[in-house]
Design a protein around this motif. Structure first.
Motif, PDB file in Angstrom:
ATOM      1  N   MET A   1     -10.767  11.304 -11.761  1.00  0.00           N
ATOM      2  CA  MET A   1      -9.832  11.959 -12.662  1.00  0.00           C
ATOM      3  C   MET A   1     -10.555  12.256 -13.963  1.00  0.00           C
ATOM      4  N   ASP A   2      -9.897  12.997 -14.844  1.00  0.00           N
ATOM      5  CA  ASP A   2     -10.514  13.315 -16.130  1.00  0.00           C
ATOM      6  C   ASP A   2     -10.891  12.054 -16.897  1.00  0.00           C
ATOM      7  N   SER A   3     -10.046  11.036 -16.834  1.00  0.00           N
ATOM      8  CA  SER A   3     -10.233   9.855 -17.671  1.00  0.00           C
ATOM      9  C   SER A   3     -10.531   8.597 -16.869  1.00  0.00           C
ATOM     10  N   MET A   4     -10.704   8.724 -15.551  1.00  0.00           N
ATOM     11  CA  MET A   4     -10.849   7.523 -14.743  1.00  0.00           C
ATOM     12  C   MET A   4     -11.648   7.831 -13.477  1.00  0.00           C
ATOM     13  N   ASP A   5     -12.470   6.874 -13.088  1.00  0.00           N
ATOM     14  CA  ASP A   5     -13.252   6.976 -11.861  1.00  0.00           C
ATOM     15  C   ASP A   5     -13.047   5.676 -11.088  1.00  0.00           C
ATOM     16  N   ILE A   6     -12.459   5.765  -9.901  1.00  0.00           N
ATOM     17  CA  ILE A   6     -12.210   4.604  -9.062  1.00  0.00           C
ATOM     18  C   ILE A   6     -12.999   4.746  -7.770  1.00  0.00           C
ATOM     19  N   ARG A   7     -13.769   3.707  -7.423  1.00  0.00           N
ATOM     20  CA  ARG A   7     -14.561   3.722  -6.200  1.00  0.00           C
ATOM     21  C   ARG A   7     -14.242   2.469  -5.382  1.00  0.00           C
ATOM     22  N   VAL A   8     -13.995   2.660  -4.121  1.00  0.00           N
ATOM     23  CA  VAL A   8     -13.651   1.561  -3.226  1.00  0.00           C
ATOM     24  C   VAL A   8     -14.549   1.626  -1.997  1.00  0.00           C
ATOM     25  N   GLY A   9     -15.170   0.508  -1.678  1.00  0.00           N
ATOM     26  CA  GLY A   9     -15.949   0.404  -0.465  1.00  0.00           C
ATOM     27  C   GLY A   9     -15.326  -0.637   0.448  1.00  0.00           C
ATOM     28  N   VAL A  10     -15.014  -0.244   1.674  1.00  0.00           N
ATOM     29  CA  VAL A  10     -14.362  -1.148   2.625  1.00  0.00           C
ATOM     30  C   VAL A  10     -15.346  -1.474   3.736  1.00  0.00           C
ATOM     31  N   GLY A  11     -15.775  -2.741   3.791  1.00  0.00           N
ATOM     32  CA  GLY A  11     -16.604  -3.159   4.906  1.00  0.00           C
ATOM     33  C   GLY A  11     -15.769  -3.238   6.166  1.00  0.00           C
ATOM     34  N   THR A  12     -14.706  -4.041   6.091  1.00  0.00           N
ATOM     35  CA  THR A  12     -13.724  -4.126   7.167  1.00  0.00           C
ATOM     36  C   THR A  12     -12.340  -4.222   6.536  1.00  0.00           C
ATOM     37  N   GLY A  13     -11.445  -3.372   6.963  1.00  0.00           N
ATOM     38  CA  GLY A  13     -10.082  -3.394   6.460  1.00  0.00           C
ATOM     39  C   GLY A  13      -9.085  -3.256   7.590  1.00  0.00           C
ATOM     40  N   LYS A  14      -8.020  -4.055   7.548  1.00  0.00           N
ATOM     41  CA  LYS A  14      -6.987  -4.008   8.584  1.00  0.00           C
ATOM     42  C   LYS A  14      -5.607  -4.071   7.933  1.00  0.00           C
ATOM     43  N   VAL A  15      -4.675  -3.311   8.475  1.00  0.00           N
ATOM     44  CA  VAL A  15      -3.283  -3.394   8.041  1.00  0.00           C
ATOM     45  C   VAL A  15      -2.386  -3.447   9.267  1.00  0.00           C
ATOM     46  N   LYS A  16      -1.234  -4.118   9.109  1.00  0.00           N
ATOM     47  CA  LYS A  16      -0.231  -4.187  10.159  1.00  0.00           C
ATOM     48  C   LYS A  16       1.102  -3.709   9.608  1.00  0.00           C
ATOM     49  N   ASN A  17       1.807  -2.957  10.433  1.00  0.00           N
ATOM     50  CA  ASN A  17       3.149  -2.461  10.094  1.00  0.00           C
ATOM     51  C   ASN A  17       3.151  -1.728   8.755  1.00  0.00           C
ATOM     52  N   LEU A  18       2.428  -0.631   8.725  1.00  0.00           N
ATOM     53  CA  LEU A  18       2.357   0.246   7.558  1.00  0.00           C
ATOM     54  C   LEU A  18       3.478   1.279   7.636  1.00  0.00           C
ATOM     55  N   HIS A  19       4.254   1.401   6.543  1.00  0.00           N
ATOM     56  CA  HIS A  19       5.318   2.393   6.455  1.00  0.00           C
ATOM     57  C   HIS A  19       5.154   3.187   5.170  1.00  0.00           C
ATOM     58  N   MET A  20       5.129   4.512   5.293  1.00  0.00           N
ATOM     59  CA  MET A  20       5.024   5.391   4.131  1.00  0.00           C
ATOM     60  C   MET A  20       6.149   6.419   4.185  1.00  0.00           C
TER      61      MET A  20
END
Length: 204
Positions: A37-56
């Motif tokens: 973004m103009d005022s923010m930089d977010i970086r995420v590195g996922v080695g292993t990620g798991k989710v259960k029962n995701l609702h959006m």
């Protein structure tokens, strides 16, 4: 990579996206994400990620996860230009060796709830979190912490709190705050907050 600009006006010509998405299980491996973004930089590195029962529910801006796990992961947040200050700098946070297990995650606008079962991580400043657990909940009016416990190699902090946002506003004369804090903080962790130069002066 996702690019956003704070200064771009909202697009009102497109139709709303009223999608609902349900996933029983989802997994990520060796994945990197970046939000610019103009005022923010977010970086995420996922080695292993798991989710259960995701609702959006995009129409309601609602996101729910029954269980989430992260391992071998990292996170970086940069707000504004310039180099990080010595010691812990909240505008330039860099986490690595991130391990996380959380349940009952709910996010909807200003509302956030997460039950952290376990978390460990290492911050650029040298701060090392050896354990973190507890329930955190917040909305537009208040914040709540229940049996929140944090440990480092030198410190132990336990917190239960119910705080109205008005209680933290200097312009407001009302607001309820109930906090139970039990803490033993080692000077090694305190020195991380002021940086190595001032820490050396304080020890002299």
């Amino acid at each position: 990579q996702i690019l956003l600009r704070d200064s771009v006006p909202e697009d009102t010509t497109s139709s709303p996206v009223n999608w609902k998405i349900d996933l029983q299980k989802a997994a990520l491996t060796d994945t990197r994400l970046q939000l610019l973004m103009d005022s923010m930089d977010i970086r995420v590195g996922v080695g292993t990620g798991k989710v259960k029962n995701l609702h959006m529910d995009l129409a309601e801006n609602l996101y729910q996860v029954a269980e989430a796990q992260l391992s071998r992961s990292d996170f970086a947040l940069d707000m504004g230009p310039g180099k990080p200050a010595e010691g812990f700098d909240y505008q330039h946070i860099v986490l690595d060796s991130l391990e996380l297990e959380a349940r009952d995650i709910v996010s909807q606008g200003a509302n956030l709830k997460v039950d952290v079962k376990s978390a460990t991580m290492h911050e650029r400043s040298g701060l090392r979190l050896t354990s973190l657990s507890g329930l955190w909940q917040m909305d537009a009016e208040s914040m709540h912490a229940h049996e929140l416990k944090l440990t480092t190699p030198y410190s132990i902090i336990a917190l239960d709190a119910d705080v109205d946002n008005m209680a933290l506003d200097e312009q407001q004369s009302e607001g309820r705050m109930h906090v139970i804090l039990d803490a033993e903080v080692g000077r090694q962790d305190l020195f991380l907050g002021v940086g190595p130069t001032m820490a050396a002066e304080l020890q002299d």
